[in-house]
Design a protein around this motif. Structure first.
Motif, PDB file in Angstrom:
ATOM      1  N   GLU A 372       0.906  -1.349   0.082  1.00 45.71           N
ATOM      2  CA  GLU A 372       0.059  -0.026  -0.003  1.00 45.71           C
ATOM      3  C   GLU A 372       0.682   1.256  -0.035  1.00 45.71           C
ATOM      4  OE1 GLU A 372      -3.647   1.705   2.563  1.00 45.71           O
ATOM      5  OE2 GLU A 372      -3.562  -0.479   2.252  1.00 45.71           O
ATOM      6  N   LEU A 373       1.871   1.283   0.569  1.00 41.06           N
ATOM      7  CA  LEU A 373       2.836   2.485   0.539  1.00 41.06           C
ATOM      8  C   LEU A 373       3.705   2.400  -0.520  1.00 41.06           C
ATOM      9  CD1 LEU A 373       4.061   2.230   4.452  1.00 41.06           C
ATOM     10  CD2 LEU A 373       2.345   3.756   3.490  1.00 41.06           C
ATOM     11  N   PHE A 374       3.982   1.460  -1.325  1.00 43.93           N
ATOM     12  CA  PHE A 374       4.681   1.355  -2.037  1.00 43.93           C
ATOM     13  C   PHE A 374       5.083   2.631  -3.145  1.00 43.93           C
ATOM     14  CE2 PHE A 374       6.531   0.066  -6.586  1.00 43.93           C
ATOM     15  CZ  PHE A 374       7.892  -0.473  -6.211  1.00 43.93           C
ATOM     16  N   PRO A 375       6.106   3.308  -3.315  1.00 41.21           N
ATOM     17  CA  PRO A 375       6.301   4.584  -4.013  1.00 41.21           C
ATOM     18  C   PRO A 375       6.375   4.546  -5.542  1.00 41.21           C
ATOM     19  CG  PRO A 375       8.195   4.130  -2.923  1.00 41.21           C
ATOM     20  CD  PRO A 375       7.395   2.938  -2.500  1.00 41.21           C
ATOM     21  N   HIS A 376       5.302   4.385  -6.471  1.00 43.98           N
ATOM     22  CA  HIS A 376       5.514   4.649  -8.018  1.00 43.98           C
ATOM     23  C   HIS A 376       6.339   5.719  -8.250  1.00 43.98           C
ATOM     24  CE1 HIS A 376       2.915   1.123  -8.129  1.00 43.98           C
ATOM     25  NE2 HIS A 376       2.295   1.451  -7.054  1.00 43.98           N
ATOM     26  N   HIS A 377       6.229   6.638  -7.908  1.00 43.08           N
ATOM     27  CA  HIS A 377       7.006   7.718  -8.019  1.00 43.08           C
ATOM     28  C   HIS A 377       7.965   8.748  -7.061  1.00 43.08           C
ATOM     29  CE1 HIS A 377       4.554   7.765 -11.731  1.00 43.08           C
ATOM     30  NE2 HIS A 377       3.570   7.652 -11.089  1.00 43.08           N
ATOM     31  N   GLY A 378       8.718   9.277  -7.292  1.00 37.39           N
ATOM     32  CA  GLY A 378       9.589   9.963  -6.199  1.00 37.39           C
ATOM     33  C   GLY A 378      10.881   9.028  -5.662  1.00 37.39           C
ATOM     34  N   PRO A 379      11.209   9.815  -4.447  1.00 38.90           N
ATOM     35  CA  PRO A 379      12.072   8.776  -3.753  1.00 38.90           C
ATOM     36  C   PRO A 379      11.681   7.307  -3.429  1.00 38.90           C
ATOM     37  CG  PRO A 379      11.994  10.968  -2.933  1.00 38.90           C
ATOM     38  CD  PRO A 379      10.917  10.836  -3.803  1.00 38.90           C
ATOM     39  N   ILE A 380      12.379   6.312  -3.569  1.00 47.93           N
ATOM     40  CA  ILE A 380      12.048   5.037  -3.100  1.00 47.93           C
ATOM     41  C   ILE A 380      11.770   4.759  -1.583  1.00 47.93           C
ATOM     42  CG2 ILE A 380      14.110   3.882  -3.078  1.00 47.93           C
ATOM     43  CD1 ILE A 380      11.074   2.535  -4.880  1.00 47.93           C
ATOM     44  N   ALA A 381      12.583   5.677  -0.882  1.00 46.91           N
ATOM     45  CA  ALA A 381      12.868   5.644   0.683  1.00 46.91           C
ATOM     46  C   ALA A 381      11.478   6.586   1.088  1.00 46.91           C
ATOM     47  CB  ALA A 381      13.870   5.917   1.179  1.00 46.91           C
ATOM     48  N   ALA A 382      10.782   7.128   0.394  1.00 44.56           N
ATOM     49  CA  ALA A 382       9.885   8.282   0.840  1.00 44.56           C
ATOM     50  C   ALA A 382       9.000   7.381   1.916  1.00 44.56           C
ATOM     51  CB  ALA A 382       9.025   8.653  -0.118  1.00 44.56           C
ATOM     52  N   PRO A 383       8.417   6.153   1.993  1.00 44.47           N
ATOM     53  CA  PRO A 383       7.555   5.653   3.020  1.00 44.47           C
ATOM     54  C   PRO A 383       8.389   4.956   4.183  1.00 44.47           C
ATOM     55  CG  PRO A 383       7.141   4.726   0.898  1.00 44.47           C
ATOM     56  CD  PRO A 383       8.430   5.221   0.770  1.00 44.47           C
ATOM     57  N   ALA A 384       9.619   5.133   4.178  1.00 44.71           N
ATOM     58  CA  ALA A 384      10.322   4.274   4.999  1.00 44.71           C
ATOM     59  C   ALA A 384      10.203   4.448   6.748  1.00 44.71           C
ATOM     60  CB  ALA A 384      11.975   4.292   4.755  1.00 44.71           C
ATOM     61  N   ALA A 385      10.302   5.925   6.796  1.00 46.91           N
ATOM     62  CA  ALA A 385      10.042   6.232   8.160  1.00 46.91           C
ATOM     63  C   ALA A 385       8.701   5.743   8.705  1.00 46.91           C
ATOM     64  CB  ALA A 385      10.117   7.738   8.311  1.00 46.91           C
ATOM     65  N   ARG A 386       7.653   5.954   8.105  1.00 46.73           N
ATOM     66  CA  ARG A 386       6.258   5.502   8.482  1.00 46.73           C
ATOM     67  C   ARG A 386       6.221   4.052   8.487  1.00 46.73           C
ATOM     68  NH1 ARG A 386       2.281   6.442  11.727  1.00 46.73           N
ATOM     69  NH2 ARG A 386       0.376   5.742  10.982  1.00 46.73           N
ATOM     70  N   PHE A 387       6.889   3.380   7.486  1.00 48.55           N
ATOM     71  CA  PHE A 387       6.834   1.810   7.821  1.00 48.55           C
ATOM     72  C   PHE A 387       7.490   1.321   8.975  1.00 48.55           C
ATOM     73  CE2 PHE A 387       8.701  -2.320   6.783  1.00 48.55           C
ATOM     74  CZ  PHE A 387       7.560  -3.095   6.178  1.00 48.55           C
ATOM     75  N   ASN A 388       8.758   2.022   9.010  1.00 42.17           N
ATOM     76  CA  ASN A 388       9.431   1.837  10.467  1.00 42.17           C
ATOM     77  C   ASN A 388       8.844   2.026  11.552  1.00 42.17           C
ATOM     78  OD1 ASN A 388      11.638   0.803   8.486  1.00 42.17           O
ATOM     79  ND2 ASN A 388      12.684   2.852   8.777  1.00 42.17           N
ATOM     80  N   ALA A 389       8.121   2.944  11.839  1.00 45.34           N
ATOM     81  CA  ALA A 389       7.443   3.295  13.009  1.00 45.34           C
ATOM     82  C   ALA A 389       6.288   2.389  13.271  1.00 45.34           C
ATOM     83  CB  ALA A 389       6.818   4.851  12.953  1.00 45.34           C
ATOM     84  N   LEU A 390       5.318   1.952  12.297  1.00 41.76           N
ATOM     85  CA  LEU A 390       4.324   1.078  12.483  1.00 41.76           C
ATOM     86  C   LEU A 390       4.711  -0.295  12.831  1.00 41.76           C
ATOM     87  CD1 LEU A 390       2.123   2.285   9.466  1.00 41.76           C
ATOM     88  CD2 LEU A 390       1.742   2.719  11.932  1.00 41.76           C
ATOM     89  N   MET A 391       5.969  -0.782  12.127  1.00 42.80           N
ATOM     90  CA  MET A 391       6.261  -2.200  12.373  1.00 42.80           C
ATOM     91  C   MET A 391       7.077  -2.235  13.738  1.00 42.80           C
ATOM     92  SD  MET A 391       5.595  -4.054   9.857  1.00 42.80           S
ATOM     93  CE  MET A 391       6.418  -5.657  10.541  1.00 42.80           C
ATOM     94  N   THR A 392       7.972  -1.327  14.184  1.00 49.00           N
ATOM     95  CA  THR A 392       8.496  -1.250  15.454  1.00 49.00           C
ATOM     96  C   THR A 392       7.365  -1.235  16.472  1.00 49.00           C
ATOM     97  OG1 THR A 392      10.380  -0.225  14.949  1.00 49.00           O
ATOM     98  CG2 THR A 392       9.886   0.070  16.999  1.00 49.00           C
ATOM     99  N   ALA A 393       6.221  -0.483  16.275  1.00 44.93           N
ATOM    100  CA  ALA A 393       5.224  -0.536  17.387  1.00 44.93           C
ATOM    101  C   ALA A 393       4.524  -1.769  17.374  1.00 44.93           C
ATOM    102  CB  ALA A 393       4.213   0.602  17.090  1.00 44.93           C
TER     103      ALA A 393
END
Length: 512
Positions: A372-393
């Motif tokens: 769902e977060l996969f970035p089709h445009h722009g920086p490939i790492a754009a969702p990383a911080a959100r993904f990391n926060a949710l997985m850590t929690a």
């Protein structure tokens, strides 16, 4: 062959590693992203590295995952050697077996029955703890259905549907074969080969990986599914594992597969049996062709030789007649499973322990989030911080849920005493336990986006372990309407036992 792992003109994904994590990720992303132009998915798998097979049980979320993938349920039952799972039975967790008997409780997947204006949980708490039925038996019919060896549905009911919530037990190796076959039909490119290294670019991201058979491979996003080796996220990018061994003590398992005794498969169990022992617990799973059994333990409290004797005693065999596989793990997770153009899923991102099938639950959560977060445009790492926060929690909340199983025990062995030490319980869980002394767990105790278990899952563990047996839990009288509802649930349970097929007959009918 050298070059890009995918095609031209779109974003390419290279999944390194197969197994359940790799192939579930590949199939899910292919299904979710397959309609986007230019998206290509490649999986690199070393054939000599097998599936660990610790997690041969799932949570009910697996039904939605299989439905989304487009895998027919009956085909899954046949291909993966699967059976139905309606929950977990916990033996000897509250106290060790004694002359007074053994303690047993159930964690069914069906939530407590809801009725307008009547809170059955509150009324159950108001009953005399010495005479009331066990919590799971009182508030759901699934306890009675599973105890009677009945399946959760009729064979002719719709795929993944039925009157009761359920998951599966399955052969992990056969599941991987099924997911691989299905993933390839969805367009996943399958490469056989071994990762031998990776080169980083000037910014620290992965520029390309090196393989023994295909030379250099490049991609926009690399997915690390290399298991505990964590070859990319740990080996290349250096992200350390955050250990939770101070809360969850088990770190080893001895696992084996046994055929059924003559005629034993006729009584195919429809729950995981988890039996506590002095330094951990033993799982017992009923598969279509045999039993998957393993003892989980803490090497700080039990050595391998004693663990072997514990497993042999459970099986009723001599230790020299048992040849289990030793599995080791460090309970923990990576705070940054997504760094730059690399994301870790499965054991590479973390693992806690086999209890409650959380390994595959975390794979499902991570891949659904990535899709769902996969970035089709722009920086490939754009969702990383959100993904990391949710997985850590999510790892942290699951750690608390698993700890709940241990810290309420009244067993007096060192392992269990250490689990009851307040220093080994997180501040969050200690606070919740204090609140739950005066009210049941409820939906406002949890943030849904980071929870794998609902409030009623906590209720089954709390009240199964006798948390509500002390005086003063509830002073409210039990209403006549609640009493009638309790009796009605008992009647519905008896009807369900009469109407539903045996678990063995249900599996046989779906395999036919």
């Amino acid at each position: 062959m050298n070059g890009q792992a995918g095609g031209e003109g779109g974003r390419s994904i290279l999944i390194v590693g197969g197994g359940t994590a790799g192939w579930l990720t590949a199939a899910y992303l292919a299904r979710y992203l397959g309609g986007r132009p230019g998206v290509t998915i490649t999986l690199l798998e070393a054939p000599e590295i097998g599936t660990i097979g610790v997690g041969e049980g799932a949570f009910p979320t697996m039904r939605q995952t299989l439905r989304f993938l487009g895998i027919d349920e009956a085909h899954f039952i046949r291909a993966a050697g699967a059976t139905f799972k309606q929950g977990i039975r916990f033996d000897d967790w509250r106290h060790a077996p004694s002359s007074e008997g053994r303690h047993r409780y159930w964690h069914p997947f069906e939530p407590p029955f809801q009725a307008d204006g009547i809170d059955l949980v509150a009324h159950w708490l108001a009953q005399d703890s010495a005479t009331r039925p066990p919590f799971a038996e009182a508030v759901t019919i699934q306890h009675r259905v599973a105890a009677a060896g009945r399946g959760p549905k009729q064979a002719g009911e719709g795929a993944f549907d039925g009157p009761l919530s359920y998951a599966y037990h399955f052969d992990a190796h056969r599941l991987v074969e099924l997911l691989a076959e299905h993933g390839v039909t969805l367009g996943v490119r399958h490469l056989h080969g071994r990762l031998i290294g990776a080169v980083r670019d000037e910014g620290g991201a992965i520029d390309h990986v090196l393989t023994d058979r295909h030379g250099a491979l490049t991609a926009d996003l690399y997915v690390d599914c290399t298991g505990q080796r964590a070859e990319l996220i740990g080996g290349v990018l250096g992200e350390e594992l955050v250990s939770v061994r101070d809360q969850l003590f088990t770190n080893r398992a001895l696992a084996c597969r046994l055929p059924y005794d003559e005629g034993a498969a006729d009584g195919l169990p429809t729950m995981t049996v988890a039996t506590a022992h002095p330094a951990g617990w033993t799982w017992d799973i009923g598969l279509a062709q045999g039993r998957g059994i393993g003892t989980v333990y803490s090497d700080a409290h039990m050595d391998d030789d004693r663990a072997l004797r514990t497993l042999a005693a459970y099986l009723g065999r001599e230790p020299e007649a048992v040849e289990p596989r030793l599995l080791t793990f460090e309970p923990g997770y990576r705070r940054r499973p997504w760094i730059g153009n690399c994301v870790a899923i499965g054991l590479a991102g973390g693992f806690l322990e086999p209890l409650e099938s959380t390994g595959i639950v975390l794979i499902e959560a991570a891949v659904a989030m990535l899709a769902e977060l996969f970035p089709h445009h722009g920086p490939i790492a754009a969702p990383a911080a959100r993904f990391n926060a949710l997985m850590t929690a999510r790892y942290q909340t699951i750690t608390d849920f698993l700890k709940l199983h241990y810290c309420l025990s009244r067993r007096d062995e060192p392992f269990w005493r250490d689990n009851g030490d307040a220093a080994s319980i997180s501040d969050r869980l200690r606070d919740l336990l204090e609140q739950w002394r005066y009210r049941p767990p409820g939906r406002f105790d949890f943030t849904l986006d980071v929870e794998s278990f609902a409030y009623f899952n906590y209720q089954y563990i709390l009240y199964g372990m006798g948390f509500a047996d002390e005086d003063g839990r509830s002073s409210s009288p039990v209403s006549g309407e609640a009493e009638r509802l309790f009796r009605k649930l008992q009647f519905f349970g008896e009807r369900a036992v009469a109407d539903l097929p045996s678990h063995g007959d249900l599996v046989a009918a779906m395999r036919a």
